[in-house]
Design a protein around this motif. Sequence first.
Motif, PDB file in Angstrom:
ATOM      1  N   ALA A 157       0.821  -1.211   0.000  1.00  0.00           N
ATOM      2  CA  ALA A 157       0.000   0.000   0.000  1.00  0.00           C
ATOM      3  C   ALA A 157       0.858   1.266   0.000  1.00  0.00           C
ATOM      4  N   ALA A 158       1.981   1.234   0.691  1.00  0.00           N
ATOM      5  CA  ALA A 158       2.864   2.403   0.735  1.00  0.00           C
ATOM      6  C   ALA A 158       3.366   2.765  -0.650  1.00  0.00           C
ATOM      7  N   LEU A 159       3.547   1.774  -1.496  1.00  0.00           N
ATOM      8  CA  LEU A 159       4.037   2.000  -2.856  1.00  0.00           C
ATOM      9  C   LEU A 159       2.922   2.352  -3.830  1.00  0.00           C
ATOM     10  N   ARG A 160       1.734   1.809  -3.611  1.00  0.00           N
ATOM     11  CA  ARG A 160       0.670   1.932  -4.603  1.00  0.00           C
ATOM     12  C   ARG A 160      -0.258   3.115  -4.374  1.00  0.00           C
ATOM     13  N   LEU A 161      -0.393   3.573  -3.132  1.00  0.00           N
ATOM     14  CA  LEU A 161      -1.331   4.648  -2.851  1.00  0.00           C
ATOM     15  C   LEU A 161      -0.725   6.006  -3.180  1.00  0.00           C
ATOM     16  N   SER A 162      -1.558   6.877  -3.732  1.00  0.00           N
ATOM     17  CA  SER A 162      -1.131   8.244  -4.018  1.00  0.00           C
ATOM     18  C   SER A 162      -1.107   9.050  -2.719  1.00  0.00           C
ATOM     19  N   ALA A 163      -0.573  10.254  -2.793  1.00  0.00           N
ATOM     20  CA  ALA A 163      -0.525  11.118  -1.615  1.00  0.00           C
ATOM     21  C   ALA A 163      -1.935  11.424  -1.101  1.00  0.00           C
ATOM     22  N   SER A 164      -2.881  11.653  -2.021  1.00  0.00           N
ATOM     23  CA  SER A 164      -4.256  11.942  -1.597  1.00  0.00           C
ATOM     24  C   SER A 164      -4.915  10.716  -0.973  1.00  0.00           C
ATOM     25  N   ASP A 165      -4.588   9.509  -1.506  1.00  0.00           N
ATOM     26  CA  ASP A 165      -5.115   8.276  -0.926  1.00  0.00           C
ATOM     27  C   ASP A 165      -4.592   8.093   0.499  1.00  0.00           C
ATOM     28  N   LYS A 166      -3.323   8.400   0.701  1.00  0.00           N
ATOM     29  CA  LYS A 166      -2.728   8.261   2.033  1.00  0.00           C
ATOM     30  C   LYS A 166      -3.336   9.262   3.017  1.00  0.00           C
ATOM     31  N   LYS A 167      -3.634  10.448   2.510  1.00  0.00           N
ATOM     32  CA  LYS A 167      -4.287  11.443   3.358  1.00  0.00           C
ATOM     33  C   LYS A 167      -5.666  10.958   3.792  1.00  0.00           C
ATOM     34  N   SER A 186       0.989   3.931   9.576  1.00  0.00           N
ATOM     35  CA  SER A 186       2.324   3.786   8.979  1.00  0.00           C
ATOM     36  C   SER A 186       2.260   3.934   7.465  1.00  0.00           C
ATOM     37  N   ILE A 187       1.190   3.422   6.848  1.00  0.00           N
ATOM     38  CA  ILE A 187       1.010   3.588   5.400  1.00  0.00           C
ATOM     39  C   ILE A 187       0.799   5.061   5.069  1.00  0.00           C
ATOM     40  N   ALA A 188      -0.071   5.701   5.845  1.00  0.00           N
ATOM     41  CA  ALA A 188      -0.384   7.108   5.598  1.00  0.00           C
ATOM     42  C   ALA A 188       0.843   8.000   5.751  1.00  0.00           C
ATOM     43  N   MET A 189       1.737   7.648   6.670  1.00  0.00           N
ATOM     44  CA  MET A 189       2.917   8.465   6.932  1.00  0.00           C
ATOM     45  C   MET A 189       4.089   8.133   6.014  1.00  0.00           C
ATOM     46  N   SER A 190       3.994   7.044   5.259  1.00  0.00           N
ATOM     47  CA  SER A 190       5.145   6.589   4.469  1.00  0.00           C
ATOM     48  C   SER A 190       5.614   7.625   3.469  1.00  0.00           C
ATOM     49  N   GLY A 191       4.699   8.313   2.834  1.00  0.00           N
ATOM     50  CA  GLY A 191       5.092   9.322   1.850  1.00  0.00           C
ATOM     51  C   GLY A 191       5.801  10.486   2.499  1.00  0.00           C
TER      52      GLY A 191
END
Length: 205
Positions: A157-167, A186-191
């Motif tokens: 998920a950290a690799l596939r989600l866009s910045a807006s998706d993580k937000k 952790s996924i949301a903060m990865s970017g």
Amino acid sequence: MKRARTGGRGSVFTPADFLDMAGRAAVDQALSRLAKGGRLRRLVRGLYDFPKVHPELGPLSPGPDDVARALARETNSRVQIAGARAANALGLSTQVPAKNTYLTDGPSRRVVLGKRIVYLRHASPKHLIAPGSAAGTVVQALRHLGAMRAADVARVAALRLSASDKKALATSAVQAPAWMRPTLVSIAMSGAVDGKVRRSRRVNE
């Protein structure tokens, strides 16, 4: 027919998608005539598609996501892929489920299309987190795979989600069960973490 074509080959719809053009009886008659004439295909009662056509195999089955979204539009509800389907969508499972399960805030419905089943299951708000989004798919994949594979979900998920998706995931994490929250955060903060590392490297260089 012009309206049906706007979605392109493979689009799926119900009579509700045409009620801005005419009454239900007239829409039903028009769709029935188009299906009998071979211009559209009747999948089951009240569900049609403008099928993709393979040069050797002929008309192809519609995508389960397209079927689920059409059913959701009919009742003005939201829908989110769940279970094995969510894990498969993220590449976390090679299993292609015969039963494609979706959560919805609308009514439950089960549609059989040949060997494939599309099942919309009514869910409470606490189980329907960020519906219709990539963030919601991550939540459902994590729920399906469980805590033992949380690290795998986080990595992909950290690799596939866009910045807006993580937000969106960061905003929705509080609604998830307690055991999921650290992984979702952790996924949301990865970017943000990666961005800080890159900026630090540029400064040092």
